[in-house]
Design a protein around this motif. Structure first.
Motif, PDB file in Angstrom:
ATOM      1  N   MET A   1      -7.931  59.299  21.850  1.00  0.00           N
ATOM      2  CA  MET A   1      -8.316  57.906  22.051  1.00  0.00           C
ATOM      3  C   MET A   1      -9.053  57.798  23.370  1.00  0.00           C
ATOM      4  O   MET A   1      -8.547  58.235  24.405  1.00  0.00           O
ATOM      5  CB  MET A   1      -7.070  57.006  22.082  1.00  0.00           C
ATOM      6  N   VAL A   2     -10.274  57.253  23.308  1.00  0.00           N
ATOM      7  CA  VAL A   2     -11.070  57.074  24.526  1.00  0.00           C
ATOM      8  C   VAL A   2     -11.005  55.608  24.932  1.00  0.00           C
ATOM      9  O   VAL A   2     -11.371  54.727  24.151  1.00  0.00           O
ATOM     10  CB  VAL A   2     -12.532  57.503  24.309  1.00  0.00           C
ATOM     11  N   VAL A   3     -10.528  55.350  26.139  1.00  0.00           N
ATOM     12  CA  VAL A   3     -10.464  53.993  26.677  1.00  0.00           C
ATOM     13  C   VAL A   3     -11.656  53.839  27.622  1.00  0.00           C
ATOM     14  O   VAL A   3     -11.664  54.367  28.733  1.00  0.00           O
ATOM     15  CB  VAL A   3      -9.144  53.744  27.424  1.00  0.00           C
TER      16      VAL A   3
ATOM     17  N   LEU B   1      -0.813  52.830  25.399  1.00  0.00           N
ATOM     18  CA  LEU B   1      -0.931  54.014  24.556  1.00  0.00           C
ATOM     19  C   LEU B   1       0.074  55.080  24.977  1.00  0.00           C
ATOM     20  O   LEU B   1       0.689  55.745  24.139  1.00  0.00           O
ATOM     21  CB  LEU B   1      -2.356  54.572  24.632  1.00  0.00           C
ATOM     22  N   GLY B   2       0.239  55.249  26.288  1.00  0.00           N
ATOM     23  CA  GLY B   2       1.199  56.238  26.776  1.00  0.00           C
ATOM     24  C   GLY B   2       2.619  55.918  26.379  1.00  0.00           C
ATOM     25  O   GLY B   2       3.410  56.819  26.072  1.00  0.00           O
ATOM     26  N   ARG B   3       2.956  54.622  26.369  1.00  0.00           N
ATOM     27  CA  ARG B   3       4.321  54.217  26.002  1.00  0.00           C
ATOM     28  C   ARG B   3       4.557  54.272  24.502  1.00  0.00           C
ATOM     29  O   ARG B   3       5.596  54.764  24.031  1.00  0.00           O
ATOM     30  CB  ARG B   3       4.590  52.794  26.510  1.00  0.00           C
ATOM     31  N   ASP B   4       3.599  53.744  23.726  1.00  0.00           N
ATOM     32  CA  ASP B   4       3.820  53.555  22.291  1.00  0.00           C
ATOM     33  C   ASP B   4       3.298  54.693  21.433  1.00  0.00           C
ATOM     34  O   ASP B   4       3.740  54.866  20.290  1.00  0.00           O
ATOM     35  CB  ASP B   4       3.157  52.247  21.838  1.00  0.00           C
ATOM     36  N   TYR B   5       2.357  55.472  21.956  1.00  0.00           N
ATOM     37  CA  TYR B   5       1.775  56.565  21.172  1.00  0.00           C
ATOM     38  C   TYR B   5       1.719  57.832  22.033  1.00  0.00           C
ATOM     39  O   TYR B   5       0.634  58.344  22.344  1.00  0.00           O
ATOM     40  CB  TYR B   5       0.373  56.181  20.686  1.00  0.00           C
ATOM     41  N   PRO B   6       2.869  58.356  22.438  1.00  0.00           N
ATOM     42  CA  PRO B   6       2.869  59.503  23.361  1.00  0.00           C
ATOM     43  C   PRO B   6       2.238  60.765  22.778  1.00  0.00           C
ATOM     44  O   PRO B   6       1.858  61.664  23.539  1.00  0.00           O
ATOM     45  CB  PRO B   6       4.367  59.714  23.638  1.00  0.00           C
ATOM     46  N   HIS B   7       2.100  60.835  21.438  1.00  0.00           N
ATOM     47  CA  HIS B   7       1.511  62.017  20.816  1.00  0.00           C
ATOM     48  C   HIS B   7      -0.006  61.986  20.834  1.00  0.00           C
ATOM     49  O   HIS B   7      -0.653  62.981  20.480  1.00  0.00           O
ATOM     50  CB  HIS B   7       1.984  62.121  19.366  1.00  0.00           C
ATOM     51  N   VAL B   8      -0.615  60.851  21.238  1.00  0.00           N
ATOM     52  CA  VAL B   8      -2.068  60.706  21.218  1.00  0.00           C
ATOM     53  C   VAL B   8      -2.643  61.117  22.573  1.00  0.00           C
ATOM     54  O   VAL B   8      -2.174  60.675  23.621  1.00  0.00           O
ATOM     55  CB  VAL B   8      -2.469  59.252  20.896  1.00  0.00           C
TER      56      VAL B   8
END
Length: 290
Positions: free
Chosen positions: A1-3, A14-21
């Protein structure tokens, strides 16, 4: 994912909810071309799939894109069906109808021009992407970084197929004539840059109609200010005008703005070649963060 520029702690979420990304964060907004190139450079899959952040992929999104390349190397395009939640006068008079016509035209198009539909829901094998190269970061404003890449893919001789089974929902459509017109003006500026880079890709000349003449005359007298004034008039009147008239009022605003943007870029390029393709901050819609 590019922010592409984090203004609301998207990276933290993203770090909290999607740690695998895997997350790549730009400290400032650099535009879609830079974000796409960074994402593809970090990806490790054999099929590279682009999914813009305003799309709603189906559960079979990845599997369908991978399957689209079973017959050999090339590009696969899925169209994006615009979602209009508020069903306002603009969407009823213009937005929905134009969206349906665009998607039908893409499916029925001559394969030789499918590159025009390269966009936010596309895929290509890694080795093909490596051969074509990164998205061109000269496109720093709105539009045409995708069309440019699609043209380069076409020029390299790879087949590009529009596949109806890859269609997804798109939640980032313009919801007023003013927004659509502003995007059209910026897109016209980007089209000038595209055609200056790829003269062979310029649209072929077709027989002019009275409508084309009206659009041309309107564009001749319109900069971004007058284009947006016409769009605001459209937003204020389409709710009470008969549907055919309302549709034409919005279409005139949008199409004239596109031509006016192109003419503006041409004048800037004639005066200062280094300014070709640039969009003043007052004229440019916000660049989507991908």
């Amino acid at each position: 994912m590019v922010v592409d520029g984090d203004i609301d702690d998207t990276a933290g979420m993203l770090g909290r909810d999607y740690p695998h990304v895997q997350v790549i964060v730009f400290p400032e907004n650099r535009g879609r071309a830079a974000a796409l190139s960074a994402g593809f450079a970090a990806a490790r899959g054999e099929i590279l799939i682009r999914s813009d952040d305003d799309l709603e992929p189906r559960r079979d999104f990845v599997a369908s894109h991978v399957a689209a390349h079973a017959d050999g190397p090339g590009g696969a395009i899925g169209m994006c069906a615009n979602v209009y939640l508020n069903n306002n006068p603009y969407s009823r008079s213009y937005g929905v109808e134009r969206d349906v016509l665009l998607r039908k035209a893409a499916v029925a198009a001559d394969p030789a021009v499918n590159w025009r539909y390269w966009g936010g829901n596309v895929s290509v094998p890694r080795d093909v992407y490596a051969q074509i190269g990164e998205y061109d970061t000269d496109y720093v404003g709105y539009g045409y970084e995708d069309t440019d890449w699609g043209w380069r893919l076409h020029e390299a001789g790879f087949p590009i197929v529009v596949r109806p089974e890859l269609e997804v929902l798109h939640h980032g459509a313009a919801v007023t004539a003013e927004i659509r017109t502003q995007r059209a003006f910026a897109s016209g500026i980007a089209r000038h840059l595209f055609e200056s880079k790829h003269p062979a890709a310029a649209s072929t000349v077709r027989e002019r109609s009275p409508w084309d003449d009206l659009v041309g005359v309107t564009a001749w007298h319109a900069g971004v200010g007058r284009s947006l004034a016409l769009a605001r008039f459209a937003d204020a009147t389409v709710g009470v005008l008969p549907h055919p008239v309302a549709h034409k009022v919005v279409a005139l605003s949008v199409e004239a703005a596109g031509k006016a943007g192109f003419a503006t870029a041409k004048r800037r390029a004639d005066a200062d070649p280094a300014a070709a393709g640039s969009v003043p901050a007052a004229d440019a819609p916000s660049r989507s963060r991908r």
